[in-house]
Scaffold this motif. Structure first.
Motif, mmCIF file in Angstrom:
data_model
loop_
_atom_site.group_PDB
_atom_site.id
_atom_site.type_symbol
_atom_site.label_atom_id
_atom_site.label_comp_id
_atom_site.label_asym_id
_atom_site.label_seq_id
_atom_site.Cartn_x
_atom_site.Cartn_y
_atom_site.Cartn_z
ATOM 1 N N GLY A 503 0.811 -1.211 0.000
ATOM 2 C CA GLY A 503 0.000 0.000 0.000
ATOM 3 C C GLY A 503 0.843 1.260 0.000
ATOM 4 N N GLN A 504 1.978 1.221 0.702
ATOM 5 C CA GLN A 504 2.854 2.391 0.741
ATOM 6 C C GLN A 504 3.518 2.633 -0.623
ATOM 7 O OE1 GLN A 504 5.222 1.131 4.073
ATOM 8 N NE2 GLN A 504 4.051 2.376 5.543
ATOM 9 N N TRP A 505 3.881 1.551 -1.291
ATOM 10 C CA TRP A 505 4.417 1.710 -2.643
ATOM 11 C C TRP A 505 3.357 2.334 -3.562
ATOM 12 C CZ3 TRP A 505 9.267 1.895 -3.772
ATOM 13 C CH2 TRP A 505 10.218 1.100 -3.128
ATOM 14 N N GLN A 506 2.100 1.947 -3.381
ATOM 15 C CA GLN A 506 1.039 2.526 -4.204
ATOM 16 C C GLN A 506 0.828 4.005 -3.875
ATOM 17 O OE1 GLN A 506 -2.241 -0.307 -3.646
ATOM 18 N NE2 GLN A 506 -1.897 -1.025 -5.749
ATOM 19 N N ARG A 507 0.963 4.372 -2.614
ATOM 20 C CA ARG A 507 0.873 5.800 -2.260
ATOM 21 C C ARG A 507 2.047 6.577 -2.864
ATOM 22 N NH1 ARG A 507 -2.608 7.537 1.723
ATOM 23 N NH2 ARG A 507 -3.811 5.917 2.783
ATOM 24 N N LEU A 508 3.200 5.942 -2.911
ATOM 25 C CA LEU A 508 4.357 6.580 -3.527
ATOM 26 C C LEU A 508 4.095 6.810 -5.020
ATOM 27 C CD1 LEU A 508 7.107 7.400 -2.266
ATOM 28 C CD2 LEU A 508 8.078 5.364 -3.337
ATOM 29 N N ALA A 509 3.442 5.834 -5.661
ATOM 30 C CA ALA A 509 3.070 5.993 -7.072
ATOM 31 C C ALA A 509 2.053 7.127 -7.226
ATOM 32 C CB ALA A 509 2.487 4.684 -7.601
ATOM 33 N N LEU A 510 1.154 7.254 -6.255
ATOM 34 C CA LEU A 510 0.189 8.361 -6.297
ATOM 35 C C LEU A 510 0.916 9.699 -6.171
ATOM 36 C CD1 LEU A 510 -2.772 9.282 -6.363
ATOM 37 C CD2 LEU A 510 -2.788 9.085 -3.864
ATOM 38 N N ALA A 511 1.958 9.745 -5.334
ATOM 39 C CA ALA A 511 2.738 10.974 -5.196
ATOM 40 C C ALA A 511 3.387 11.353 -6.523
ATOM 41 C CB ALA A 511 3.803 10.800 -4.111
ATOM 42 N N ARG A 512 3.857 10.352 -7.264
ATOM 43 C CA ARG A 512 4.430 10.634 -8.597
ATOM 44 C C ARG A 512 3.371 11.235 -9.508
ATOM 45 N NH1 ARG A 512 7.548 5.764 -7.718
ATOM 46 N NH2 ARG A 512 6.059 4.439 -8.831
ATOM 47 N N ALA A 513 2.151 10.709 -9.386
ATOM 48 C CA ALA A 513 1.055 11.236 -10.216
ATOM 49 C C ALA A 513 0.710 12.674 -9.828
ATOM 50 C CB ALA A 513 -0.163 10.333 -10.089
ATOM 51 N N PHE A 514 0.697 12.963 -8.536
ATOM 52 C CA PHE A 514 0.453 14.336 -8.077
ATOM 53 C C PHE A 514 1.507 15.285 -8.656
ATOM 54 C CE2 PHE A 514 -2.392 12.953 -4.557
ATOM 55 C CZ PHE A 514 -3.345 13.959 -4.671
ATOM 56 N N LEU A 515 2.744 14.823 -8.656
ATOM 57 C CA LEU A 515 3.840 15.668 -9.122
ATOM 58 C C LEU A 515 3.734 15.929 -10.626
ATOM 59 C CD1 LEU A 515 6.542 16.952 -8.056
ATOM 60 C CD2 LEU A 515 7.675 14.966 -9.052
ATOM 61 N N ARG A 516 3.300 14.944 -11.375
ATOM 62 C CA ARG A 516 3.253 15.065 -12.831
ATOM 63 C C ARG A 516 2.178 16.046 -13.295
ATOM 64 N NH1 ARG A 516 5.470 11.944 -16.888
ATOM 65 N NH2 ARG A 516 4.354 11.812 -18.876
ATOM 66 N N ARG A 517 1.081 16.119 -12.583
ATOM 67 C CA ARG A 517 -0.021 17.030 -12.924
ATOM 68 C C ARG A 517 -0.466 16.855 -14.372
ATOM 69 N NH1 ARG A 517 -2.788 18.381 -8.942
ATOM 70 N NH2 ARG A 517 -3.627 20.112 -10.166
ATOM 71 N N ALA A 518 -0.603 15.608 -14.794
ATOM 72 C CA ALA A 518 -1.002 15.333 -16.173
ATOM 73 C C ALA A 518 -2.492 15.578 -16.366
ATOM 74 C CB ALA A 518 -0.659 13.883 -16.535
ATOM 75 N N GLU A 519 -2.881 15.865 -17.600
ATOM 76 C CA GLU A 519 -4.284 16.132 -17.925
ATOM 77 C C GLU A 519 -5.137 14.873 -17.831
ATOM 78 O OE1 GLU A 519 -6.440 18.739 -19.051
ATOM 79 O OE2 GLU A 519 -4.935 19.857 -17.935
ATOM 80 N N ILE A 520 -4.525 13.724 -18.144
ATOM 81 C CA ILE A 520 -5.261 12.456 -18.161
ATOM 82 C C ILE A 520 -4.656 11.530 -17.120
ATOM 83 C CG2 ILE A 520 -5.958 10.480 -19.566
ATOM 84 C CD1 ILE A 520 -5.523 12.284 -22.036
ATOM 85 N N ILE A 521 -5.504 11.023 -16.234
ATOM 86 C CA ILE A 521 -5.055 10.102 -15.186
ATOM 87 C C ILE A 521 -5.668 8.737 -15.454
ATOM 88 C CG2 ILE A 521 -4.964 9.664 -12.713
ATOM 89 C CD1 ILE A 521 -5.595 12.672 -12.328
ATOM 90 N N ILE A 522 -4.809 7.708 -15.471
ATOM 91 C CA ILE A 522 -5.281 6.342 -15.683
ATOM 92 C C ILE A 522 -4.871 5.512 -14.473
ATOM 93 C CG2 ILE A 522 -5.167 4.302 -17.158
ATOM 94 C CD1 ILE A 522 -4.400 6.133 -19.472
ATOM 95 N N LEU A 523 -5.836 4.819 -13.889
ATOM 96 C CA LEU A 523 -5.572 3.990 -12.723
ATOM 97 C C LEU A 523 -5.966 2.555 -13.026
ATOM 98 C CD1 LEU A 523 -6.574 6.987 -11.694
ATOM 99 C CD2 LEU A 523 -6.383 5.927 -9.452
ATOM 100 N N ASP A 524 -5.020 1.646 -12.809
ATOM 101 C CA ASP A 524 -5.267 0.223 -13.033
ATOM 102 C C ASP A 524 -5.202 -0.499 -11.692
ATOM 103 O OD1 ASP A 524 -5.545 -2.323 -13.980
ATOM 104 O OD2 ASP A 524 -3.551 -2.448 -14.869
ATOM 105 N N GLU A 525 -6.368 -0.783 -11.121
ATOM 106 C CA GLU A 525 -6.460 -1.420 -9.801
ATOM 107 C C GLU A 525 -5.526 -0.732 -8.809
ATOM 108 O OE1 GLU A 525 -8.644 -3.458 -9.028
ATOM 109 O OE2 GLU A 525 -9.337 -4.351 -10.890
#
Length: 607
Positions: A503-525
């Motif tokens: 779960g912590q690794w997944q939160r770390l991945a979410l932090a990367r997504a926050f940093l990227r600020r991309a227009e399109i967000i895709i989440l796979d499970e």
């Protein structure tokens, strides 16, 4: 026969490319190497000339008596021989240094080329066994074979210089000696060429088996499999499979070495018999008094060395041919062309989505499969909305992600971004619009700060931006508690590393997504490794991140899907139900039934 000759010529054609590759990697060292080769090529000739002078001088001394005056003609050539020997030893040491430095630079250059090509090829290559065979063949001692080819080419040049000089010495004794030299070396050339081709054919044919052996070796030594190996006692099973594979490859390889050794031995014996003819002729000339002992020494050394050089030269040609067989694998890999490429004139990327994403009559099947995953598929993802796609395994949800990320292109139909076919956009610029949180995010064994910064590495984010992303993702407190905080190494692969939970690794991945600020967000499970309470907190943070942006969520968890603006139910490559959570429950279809079953199992999930 013509086909075989054509293949041989095609592989030898890689020689200029290999030389260019080595020259690009190590210009200065290659120049030094070439100069040393020329010097070393002339040294045997100098030794032959000096030997004749020393022997004739010794004969004269023996006839006149050993005095200082009579010994003077011997001193200069003897001293020169000592200097040549010292120079040869020194040059050999220098040559080893030059070759080692050249090897390092060429190895790094080839590794860089392979890495660049591995990143540049389509994602589809990584879902093909044939690609892994090609990659394995390209990586298998590619730098070593390149340097082997260069070394044998250099040795061939050196041997050619020596041979031409020796031929000039032997020419006064008869041109027929050159014919004898050639005949004595031809058996070696024939055997070497055929054995090298046979070995390469075996090596090429066992690529998959060698990869399988590497796979079982990884299973026995990798941390990802360590737990199951112990719990299910699989170590002996994998060891047995590995040893069977090794036994087969080892037996076949040793058999090839046996044939090679016997072939070379036979060629050597045959060559020695041919060598007896000119040697007998020289002895006869001496008995007749038509040659001096110095000329005997000169002839013996010159002819023996010439024959050795001729055999070595032909051996160099055989090794060049062998190396070219292996080098061809490297260049064939480097010549792979991606299919996902930029259009000739890319259209401008929309700065902000206004309409959204639409799949229009999209059909797609994976290479090698006769069954399409999607057929005439249609789907609309409105801009600024969260769209969830749910369905059973094999429904085609992951394929949607691959198509949307443009890892593949549809076989027919198109995917549009604000009405623009994504194939008309720059691949890199389009993919910069997207961030993906995969079900099993990559665990990068670097510092915590670097882990998050990888979300938008090219932007060189500041530490404040990294910490803000971590706070938004709910992982800041964990990182701050580490002994070195954001400078802490994550994972247990390196010393002083700290392991995180799934779960912590997944939160770390979410932090990367926050940093990227991309227009399109895709989440796979994205919450598959989280407990229900952590998932609830994560979902609230995700909604904050997704605010004003377009999000696509692939999930089996209806607790996540229910928070989407639109839910699409996908089965067997088709959208069978669509609507909001409440609308789908009211329909009483597949979604409503699955929701009821899931809620009975997870009735303690906070909503």
């Amino acid at each position: 026969m013509n086909r075989r000759l054509g293949r041989a010529i095609a592989r030898i054609s890689y020689l200029p490319k290999t030389l260019d590759l080595v020259w690009t990697a190590s210009k200065g060292w290659t120049i030094a190497w070439a100069i040393l080769l020329v010097i070393q090529g002339l040294m045997p000739v100098a030794m032959v000339y000096l030997t004749r002078s020393v022997v004739d001088g010794l004969v004269a001394v023996m006839g006149a008596g050993a005095t200082w005056q009579s010994a003077q003609p011997i001193i200069i050539p003897a001293a020169a021989m000592v200097c040549v020997l010292l120079l040869g030893g020194s040059l050999q040491t220098v040559m080893e240094w030059v070759r080692t430095a050249q090897s390092e630079f060429v190895h790094d250059h080839i590794t860089t080329l392979i890495h660049q090509k591995s990143v540049a090829v389509d994602y589809a290559f990584y879902e093909s066994s044939e690609y892994y065979d090609r990659l394995n063949r390209a990586r298998s001692d590619a730098s070593g074979q390149s340097l082997s080819l260069l070394e044998n080419l250099g040795n061939g040049m050196q041997n050619s210089i020596t041979l031409l000089a020796m031929a000039a010495i032997l020419l006064p004794y008869g041109a027929w000696l050159a014919v004898v030299l050639l005949i004595s070396a031809l058996p070696s050339l024939y055997i070497i060429l055929n054995l090298n081709r046979y070995y390469h054919r075996w090596w090429q044919g066992t690529t998959t088996e060698r990869r399988r052996q590497e796979y079982y070796d990884a299973l026995l030594t990798n941390s990802n499999t360590a737990a199951e190996l112990r719990l299910f006692n699989l170590g002996s099973q994998f060891q047995s499979t590995y040893l069977k594979s090794r036994h087969r490859l080892r037996t076949e390889y040793l058999q090839i070495l046996k044939v090679q050794s016997l072939g070379r031995f036979s060629a050597t014996i045959l060559g020695l018999f041919v060598f007896m003819a000119p040697l007998s002729w020289v002895v006869w000339r001496i008995l007749q008094g038509k040659m001096t002992l110095g000329e005997l020494a000169l002839f013996f050394q010159a002819f023996q060395q010439s024959r050795g050089v001729m055999v070595s030269l032909l051996g160099n040609l055989g090794q060049i041919y062998k190396s070219s067989l292996f080098i061809s694998n490297l260049f064939e890999f480097l010549e792979l062309k991606p299919q996902i490429i930029n259009p000739t004139q890319p259209l401008a990327i929309p700065k902000q989505l206004k309409q959204g994403i639409s799949f229009q009559q999209v059909s797609f099947g994976y290479p090698g499969s006769d069954r399409p995953v999607l057929e005439n598929f249609n789907l609309t993802i409105p801009a600024g909305k969260i769209v969830a796609i749910v369905g059973d395994n094999g429904a085609g949800k992951s394929t949607l992600i691959k198509l949307l990320c443009r890892f593949y292109d549809p076989e027919s139909g198109c995917i549009q971004l604000d009405g623009i076919d994504i194939r008309d956009l720059s691949v890199i610029e389009y993919q910069r619009l997207i961030t993906v949180l995969f079900q099993f995010p990559v665990s990068y064994y670097v510092t915590a700060a670097e882990n998050i910064a990888l979300g938008d590495w090219s932007a060189t984010p500041s530490l404040d931006e990294i910490e803000l992303a971590a706070k938004n993702a709910g992982i800041h407190e964990k990182i701050a508690s580490l002994p070195q905080s954001y400078n802490a190494i994550l994972g247990k692969l390196f010393p002083e590393g700290t392991e995180l939970s799934g779960g912590q690794w997944q939160r770390l991945a979410l932090a990367r997504a926050f940093l990227r600020r991309a227009e399109i967000i895709i989440l796979d499970e994205p919450t598959s490794a989280m407990d229900p309470w952590a998932e609830f907190d994560w979902l609230e943070r995700f909604r904050t991140m997704a605010n004003g942006r377009t999000a696509v969520v692939i999930t089996h968890r209806f607790t996540l899907a229910m928070r989407a603006d639109i839910i699409h139910v996908m089965r067997a490559g088709k959208i069978v139900e669509s609507g909001s959570h409440d609308e789908l429950l009211a329909q009483g279809g597949f979604y409503a039934q699955s929701w009821k079953e899931q809620m009975e199992v997870t009735s303690n999930v906070p909503v």
